[in-house]
Each structure stands twice: as C-alpha cells, then as structure tokens.
Design a protein around this motif. Structure first.
Motif, mmCIF file in Angstrom:
data_model
loop_
_atom_site.group_PDB
_atom_site.id
_atom_site.type_symbol
_atom_site.label_atom_id
_atom_site.label_comp_id
_atom_site.label_asym_id
_atom_site.label_seq_id
_atom_site.Cartn_x
_atom_site.Cartn_y
_atom_site.Cartn_z
ATOM 1 N N GLN A 83 19.001 -5.157 5.328
ATOM 2 C CA GLN A 83 17.972 -6.174 5.170
ATOM 3 C C GLN A 83 16.797 -5.834 6.064
ATOM 4 O OE1 GLN A 83 19.926 -9.856 6.404
ATOM 5 N NE2 GLN A 83 18.795 -9.809 8.330
ATOM 6 N N ALA A 84 15.629 -6.349 5.724
ATOM 7 C CA ALA A 84 14.416 -6.071 6.492
ATOM 8 C C ALA A 84 13.550 -7.310 6.508
ATOM 9 C CB ALA A 84 13.651 -4.896 5.874
ATOM 10 N N VAL A 85 12.775 -7.464 7.589
ATOM 11 C CA VAL A 85 11.828 -8.565 7.730
ATOM 12 C C VAL A 85 10.416 -7.993 7.663
ATOM 13 C CG1 VAL A 85 10.994 -10.439 9.189
ATOM 14 C CG2 VAL A 85 13.433 -9.890 9.141
ATOM 15 N N PHE A 86 9.599 -8.575 6.808
ATOM 16 C CA PHE A 86 8.204 -8.164 6.688
ATOM 17 C C PHE A 86 7.315 -9.373 6.966
ATOM 18 C CE2 PHE A 86 10.556 -5.288 3.904
ATOM 19 C CZ PHE A 86 10.116 -4.055 4.373
ATOM 20 N N TYR A 87 6.155 -9.102 7.545
ATOM 21 C CA TYR A 87 5.177 -10.143 7.836
ATOM 22 C C TYR A 87 3.978 -9.918 6.921
ATOM 23 C CZ TYR A 87 8.050 -10.868 11.970
ATOM 24 O OH TYR A 87 9.105 -11.113 12.814
ATOM 25 N N ILE A 88 3.818 -10.823 5.971
ATOM 26 C CA ILE A 88 2.777 -10.681 4.954
ATOM 27 C C ILE A 88 1.900 -11.922 4.976
ATOM 28 C CG2 ILE A 88 2.336 -10.443 2.482
ATOM 29 C CD1 ILE A 88 4.958 -8.915 2.253
ATOM 30 N N ARG A 143 0.826 -1.211 0.000
ATOM 31 C CA ARG A 143 0.000 0.000 0.000
ATOM 32 C C ARG A 143 0.859 1.259 0.000
ATOM 33 N NH1 ARG A 143 -5.229 -1.628 0.832
ATOM 34 N NH2 ARG A 143 -5.495 -3.672 1.798
ATOM 35 N N LYS A 144 2.071 1.151 0.531
ATOM 36 C CA LYS A 144 3.038 2.241 0.476
ATOM 37 C C LYS A 144 4.351 1.683 -0.053
ATOM 38 C CE LYS A 144 1.118 4.834 4.394
ATOM 39 N NZ LYS A 144 1.384 5.401 5.744
ATOM 40 N N GLN A 145 5.055 2.481 -0.841
ATOM 41 C CA GLN A 145 6.328 2.040 -1.402
ATOM 42 C C GLN A 145 7.339 1.811 -0.280
ATOM 43 O OE1 GLN A 145 7.896 3.608 -5.325
ATOM 44 N NE2 GLN A 145 9.311 4.605 -3.910
ATOM 45 N N SER A 183 23.008 -0.143 -4.419
ATOM 46 C CA SER A 183 22.055 0.944 -4.627
ATOM 47 C C SER A 183 20.772 0.660 -3.851
ATOM 48 C CB SER A 183 21.743 1.116 -6.119
ATOM 49 O OG SER A 183 21.214 -0.082 -6.654
ATOM 50 N N MET A 184 19.933 1.665 -3.735
ATOM 51 C CA MET A 184 18.666 1.534 -3.019
ATOM 52 C C MET A 184 17.749 0.525 -3.718
ATOM 53 S SD MET A 184 17.012 2.875 -0.353
ATOM 54 C CE MET A 184 17.672 4.533 -0.099
ATOM 55 N N LEU A 185 17.112 -0.321 -2.920
ATOM 56 C CA LEU A 185 16.127 -1.265 -3.458
ATOM 57 C C LEU A 185 14.742 -0.720 -3.158
ATOM 58 C CD1 LEU A 185 15.196 -3.970 -4.635
ATOM 59 C CD2 LEU A 185 15.491 -4.966 -2.360
ATOM 60 N N VAL A 186 13.964 -0.485 -4.195
ATOM 61 C CA VAL A 186 12.616 0.061 -4.052
ATOM 62 C C VAL A 186 11.609 -1.023 -4.403
ATOM 63 C CG1 VAL A 186 10.989 1.835 -4.797
ATOM 64 C CG2 VAL A 186 13.439 2.363 -4.634
ATOM 65 N N LEU A 187 10.694 -1.286 -3.469
ATOM 66 C CA LEU A 187 9.700 -2.345 -3.645
ATOM 67 C C LEU A 187 8.305 -1.758 -3.756
ATOM 68 C CD1 LEU A 187 10.850 -4.869 -0.903
ATOM 69 C CD2 LEU A 187 11.322 -4.996 -3.339
ATOM 70 N N GLY A 241 12.444 -11.330 -12.286
ATOM 71 C CA GLY A 241 11.827 -10.002 -12.250
ATOM 72 C C GLY A 241 10.985 -9.762 -11.014
ATOM 73 N N ILE A 242 11.317 -10.375 -9.896
ATOM 74 C CA ILE A 242 10.456 -10.265 -8.713
ATOM 75 C C ILE A 242 10.359 -8.838 -8.189
ATOM 76 C CG2 ILE A 242 12.247 -10.773 -6.996
ATOM 77 C CD1 ILE A 242 10.146 -12.544 -5.594
ATOM 78 N N PHE A 243 11.393 -8.017 -8.421
ATOM 79 C CA PHE A 243 11.377 -6.668 -7.890
ATOM 80 C C PHE A 243 11.000 -5.617 -8.930
ATOM 81 C CE2 PHE A 243 14.347 -8.783 -4.916
ATOM 82 C CZ PHE A 243 13.594 -8.622 -3.780
ATOM 83 N N ASN A 244 10.644 -6.053 -10.122
ATOM 84 C CA ASN A 244 10.226 -5.080 -11.137
ATOM 85 C C ASN A 244 8.879 -4.479 -10.802
ATOM 86 O OD1 ASN A 244 12.530 -5.674 -12.515
ATOM 87 N ND2 ASN A 244 11.544 -6.817 -14.167
#
Length: 260
Positions: free
Chosen positions: A102-107, A92-94, A180-184, A256-259
C-alpha cells in the motif's frame, strides 16, 4: 502563509483586493451596496501568491456584480469549499504498487471560494480559484460521471508539498490487495464527499480517503478515513461536504477507477 478564511472589516467607500494563487478578488463596500469582481491568471509563476490589501478603487472588470442592501454589512469573509464534481488527476509519471503493498499519496485540488458579507450574513457568490477542463470518467459513455481534469505529481512525502493557498490536500491511501502489480496513470478524487480543514499555517486539507484494489478492475472499494492526517484536528473543520455518500451512487462513481 496565514489563514485567509477569517472575516475582514471594511469601511464604507473602501475597496479591497484579495489574491489566492491564480485568483484575485476585488471587493468594494459602499453605503448601501457591495461590488464584487474577479480575475484569474494563467501564469503558473503566480500560483503560490497570498495577498490581502486595501486599494484605492476597483479596476475595470466586465464581471463586476452589485449587491444592494438597505445598509451594507461591514465585513466580508472568504470560505474555501471543494468542487462540485470529482476531480480526475493524471499522474505526471506512471505509478506502480506491487501486490500486497500500500502507498500514501498527497494530491491537491483547487477550491471554490465562497464570498460572504457578515453582520448580517449574506452569501454573495462562489468563485472557482482555478479553471479546470471537463472530462468523462468511466468504462463507457453510458457508465461513469462528468468530472474535472487535473494533473498531479502524486507526491509520496508530506514534506515535499508546496504551499498553495488555493488548493486543498487529500491524503490518499491505495491498498493493492490483488496478486499482481497495480499500475496507476490516473484516479478520481471524490471531493464533493469530503470536508475541508484549515490550519493555522494557511494550508487546507480534506478528509483522507482509502482506495482498496482487489484485482477486479470493474470495482474498487472506497472509504473516508476516520483518522485525520497528523496535525489536522476536527476543530480545524471549516467546510462540510457538498454531498453525502449513497451506496449505489458510490459504486457507479468509482467503477473503473484504475483503468487507463
């Protein structure tokens, strides 16, 4: 909440209603048959419901199925399973992860409810707890896979997770090994490859996964972690993965998972 995947005894002639979030199941046991119907609500205010109760009779439903036995089994059991395709979740937010971090997300993703009767055991049906739309995920129409589409808050803290009986939580570690920065904005969760774990508090978890980004948008490394989230043990495992990982299929599935 409480575990909803335990067997329920039903007398002949008795009807039962089981509500899991937006999905409500209706079952009736007769002397030589079982009846099964369901309804899915679209009111998001009802998505946290968990309710099990005996009812006087089944409502009028167009999708009621009949299952005939010489003598109907005396128990039914609901079992959570993960979807048969990967789930593409759009945040919902970039989300941005700096280089070397690294980061951990709960989805979470909705489960499929397998309905079985017991003594003797017989699988009646699999019913999806929440309807998701189809989407194509990949760099082109020739390379990729057909998935389900969902939206997520991409929660970063486990304490922020809402209690939802019809969704299984996946802990996803994203490692940005690029410079470089990873934008999801979206990512694909390979739920057919994951097992399901059910806890005493009624929550559902999957195997955790790690996605490693090395700077090449065409390839992303994926692995299933051997370390389960805190509070989850192998003894809590209640459903096996639908598929087992094959190396070549893995590369195609996550290209292409991050495209965007």
């Amino acid at each position: 909440m409480s575990p909803w995947w335990l067997p329920v005894a039903v007398d002949s002639g008795q009807s039962w209603q089981y509500t899991l979030g937006p999905l409500t199941l209706y079952l009736q046991r007769l002397r030589s048959e079982w009846l099964l119907g369901h309804a899915i609500l679209h009111d998001q205010d009802d998505r946290y419901l968990l309710r099990s109760r005996s009812i006087s009779q089944l409502p009028e439903l167009e999708n009621v199925q009949r299952f005939i036995f010489r003598e109907s089994p005396g128990h039914f059991c609901l079992k959570p399973k993960l979807l048969d395709r990967s789930v593409v979740v759009k945040t919902r937010k970039q989300v941005s992860i700096p280089a070397g971090e690294q980061a951990v997300f709960y989805i979470s993703s909705p489960v499929v409810v397998e309905v079985t009767v017991q003594q003797p055991d017989c699988k009646l049906a699999e019913i999806t707890s929440q309807r998701l739309s189809d989407t194509w995920f990949g760099p082109s129409t020739l390379h990729g896979e057909l998935c389900y589409a969902d939206k997520t808050q991409a929660r970063h803290s486990r304490t922020d997770l809402p209690l939802r009986p019809h969704r299984a939580i996946t802990a996803i570690t994203i490692e940005n090994n690029a410079d470089s920065m990873l934008v999801l904005s979206k990512l694909s969760i390979p739920v057919p490859y994951l097992a399901v774990y059910g806890l005493a508090d009624g929550s559902l978890w999957t195997d955790p996964i790690t996605l490693q980004h090395d700077g090449n948008l065409a390839l992303t490394r994926f692995k299933i972690s051997k370390h389960l989230p805190a509070g989850v043990a192998m003894t809590d495992r209640i459903a096996e993965p639908r598929q087992h990982i094959e190396k070549q299929g893995l590369i195609r599935a996550f290209t292409g998972i991050f495209n965007d």
